[in-house]
Design a protein around this motif. Structure first.
Motif, PDB file in Angstrom:
ATOM      1  N   LYS A   1      -3.506  12.455   1.036  1.00 47.54           N
ATOM      2  CA  LYS A   1      -3.698  13.413   2.061  1.00 47.54           C
ATOM      3  C   LYS A   1      -3.155  14.883   1.460  1.00 47.54           C
ATOM      4  O   LYS A   1      -2.232  15.129   1.038  1.00 47.54           O
ATOM      5  CB  LYS A   1      -3.080  13.107   3.327  1.00 47.54           C
TER       6      LYS A   1
ATOM      7  N   GLU B   1       1.058   5.862   0.887  1.00 50.90           N
ATOM      8  CA  GLU B   1       0.447   7.063   1.164  1.00 50.90           C
ATOM      9  C   GLU B   1       1.209   8.069   0.901  1.00 50.90           C
ATOM     10  O   GLU B   1       2.683   7.802   0.690  1.00 50.90           O
ATOM     11  CB  GLU B   1       0.431   7.076   2.750  1.00 50.90           C
ATOM     12  N   GLU B   2       0.725   9.187   0.445  1.00 51.99           N
ATOM     13  CA  GLU B   2       1.289  10.379  -0.009  1.00 51.99           C
ATOM     14  C   GLU B   2       0.516  11.579   0.483  1.00 51.99           C
ATOM     15  O   GLU B   2      -0.617  11.627   0.855  1.00 51.99           O
ATOM     16  CB  GLU B   2       1.308  10.387  -1.739  1.00 51.99           C
TER      17      GLU B   2
ATOM     18  N   THR C   1      -3.330   6.133  -0.299  1.00 55.96           N
ATOM     19  CA  THR C   1      -4.218   7.153   0.343  1.00 55.96           C
ATOM     20  C   THR C   1      -3.380   8.624  -0.066  1.00 55.96           C
ATOM     21  O   THR C   1      -2.187   8.613   0.237  1.00 55.96           O
ATOM     22  CB  THR C   1      -3.937   6.868   1.826  1.00 55.96           C
TER      23      THR C   1
ATOM     24  N   ASP D   1      -8.558   0.408   0.369  1.00 54.40           N
ATOM     25  CA  ASP D   1      -7.831  -0.719   1.113  1.00 54.40           C
ATOM     26  C   ASP D   1      -7.718  -2.079   0.513  1.00 54.40           C
ATOM     27  O   ASP D   1      -8.386  -2.076  -0.593  1.00 54.40           O
ATOM     28  CB  ASP D   1      -8.143  -0.882   2.657  1.00 54.40           C
TER      29      ASP D   1
ATOM     30  N   ASP E   1      -7.522   5.843  -2.405  1.00 51.97           N
ATOM     31  CA  ASP E   1      -8.272   6.026  -1.110  1.00 51.97           C
ATOM     32  C   ASP E   1      -9.007   4.675  -1.065  1.00 51.97           C
ATOM     33  O   ASP E   1     -10.259   4.767  -0.545  1.00 51.97           O
ATOM     34  CB  ASP E   1      -8.949   7.076  -0.750  1.00 51.97           C
TER      35      ASP E   1
ATOM     36  N   LYS F   1       0.755  -1.154  -0.147  1.00 52.58           N
ATOM     37  CA  LYS F   1      -0.100  -0.091   0.023  1.00 52.58           C
ATOM     38  C   LYS F   1       0.855   1.236   0.066  1.00 52.58           C
ATOM     39  O   LYS F   1       2.168   1.189   0.008  1.00 52.58           O
ATOM     40  CB  LYS F   1      -0.900  -0.014   1.256  1.00 52.58           C
TER      41      LYS F   1
END
Length: 240
Positions: free
Chosen positions: A182, A132-133, A180, A169, A167, A130
């Motif tokens: 942000k 995240e940024e 994800t 899972d 966004d 997975k």
């Protein structure tokens, strides 16, 4: 070297400052407020164009530079569906086009590490991947171009991962790489890639402290591309 800035937002301003600090001349600063000046420029006095605009302006800006055989360095994201068209235009006009989703030298080393890790994780099916940024709130596209580059590199190397999704899972779809995105000020850019299993996590992370690394990289590429032809990338610039 004479540099034309296409897109004079925050990145364009920093690029302009760094270019002048390195002894270059800025021959024009074009954005949506003065786009009509583009066709009035003396193209013979432009060595390189650096394009950091908006997704809806990028294709027009790039096409103009390529048709005028001005080598162009592009960092705009969110328009890549038309990238093959720009590449064909470059080759047919004998010009030079350089695209990178991120011009930071550190980020491109991070890309290299991520590719290597993904290749090893292909044989470890117990790990789900997975991402995240985190970027500032003014960034219009999500996920970021950097995150998409990371995701595509992983998809190319981890056979069980077939696509990325924004966004979501991994529950219920083991073939998806969830991203994800942000938007938190004043973050200039953080990217985290995690391989998760019941036993442990493996995580790699890049955090930018300012936009200067991105801007300096773009100017260094502009210096390098001046007399080159063809469709080029950071792999060419860094000799990966």
């Amino acid at each position: 070297m004479n540099i034309l800035i296409l897109g004079y937002g925050k990145m364009g301003k920093i690029i302009s400052e760094i270019a002048q600090e390195r002894g270059h001349t800025i021959v024009g600063k074009i954005d949506e407020s003065n786009i009509n000046l583009l066709d009035e420029l003396d193209t013979n006095k432009i060595d390189v164009a650096i394009e950091f605009s908006q997704p809806d302006a990028a294709v027009k800006n790039l096409s103009w530079a390529i048709k005028n055989q001005i080598p162009v360095v592009c960092g705009t994201t969110g328009w890549l569906g038309k990238k093959p068209e720009i590449e064909r235009l470059t080759l047919s006009n004998g010009s030079a086009f350089f695209y990178a989703s991120n011009y930071s030298i550190g980020v491109n080393m991070f890309f290299k590490v991520s590719r290597f890790l993904a290749k090893m994780m292909n044989d470890q099916p117990d790990y789900a991947v997975k991402m995240e940024e985190i970027h500032h709130t003014e960034k219009k596209d999500a996920p970021s171009g950097t995150a998409i580059t990371l995701a595509e590199d992983i998809i190319d190397r981890v056979n069980r991962v077939k696509r990325w999704d924004l966004d979501t899972d991994t529950d219920g779809n083991e073939h998806s790489l969830p991203i994800t995105a942000k938007r938190i000020d004043p973050a200039p850019g953080t990217h985290i890639v995690t391989y998760h299993s019941e036993i442990d996590d493996i995580e790699i992370k890049h955090t930018a402290h300012s936009r200067k690394g991105f801007a300096l990289g773009a100017v260094l590429v502009a210096e390098w591309i001046k007399d080159k032809k063809g469709v080029l990338s950071m792999d060419d610039f860094l000799s990966f």
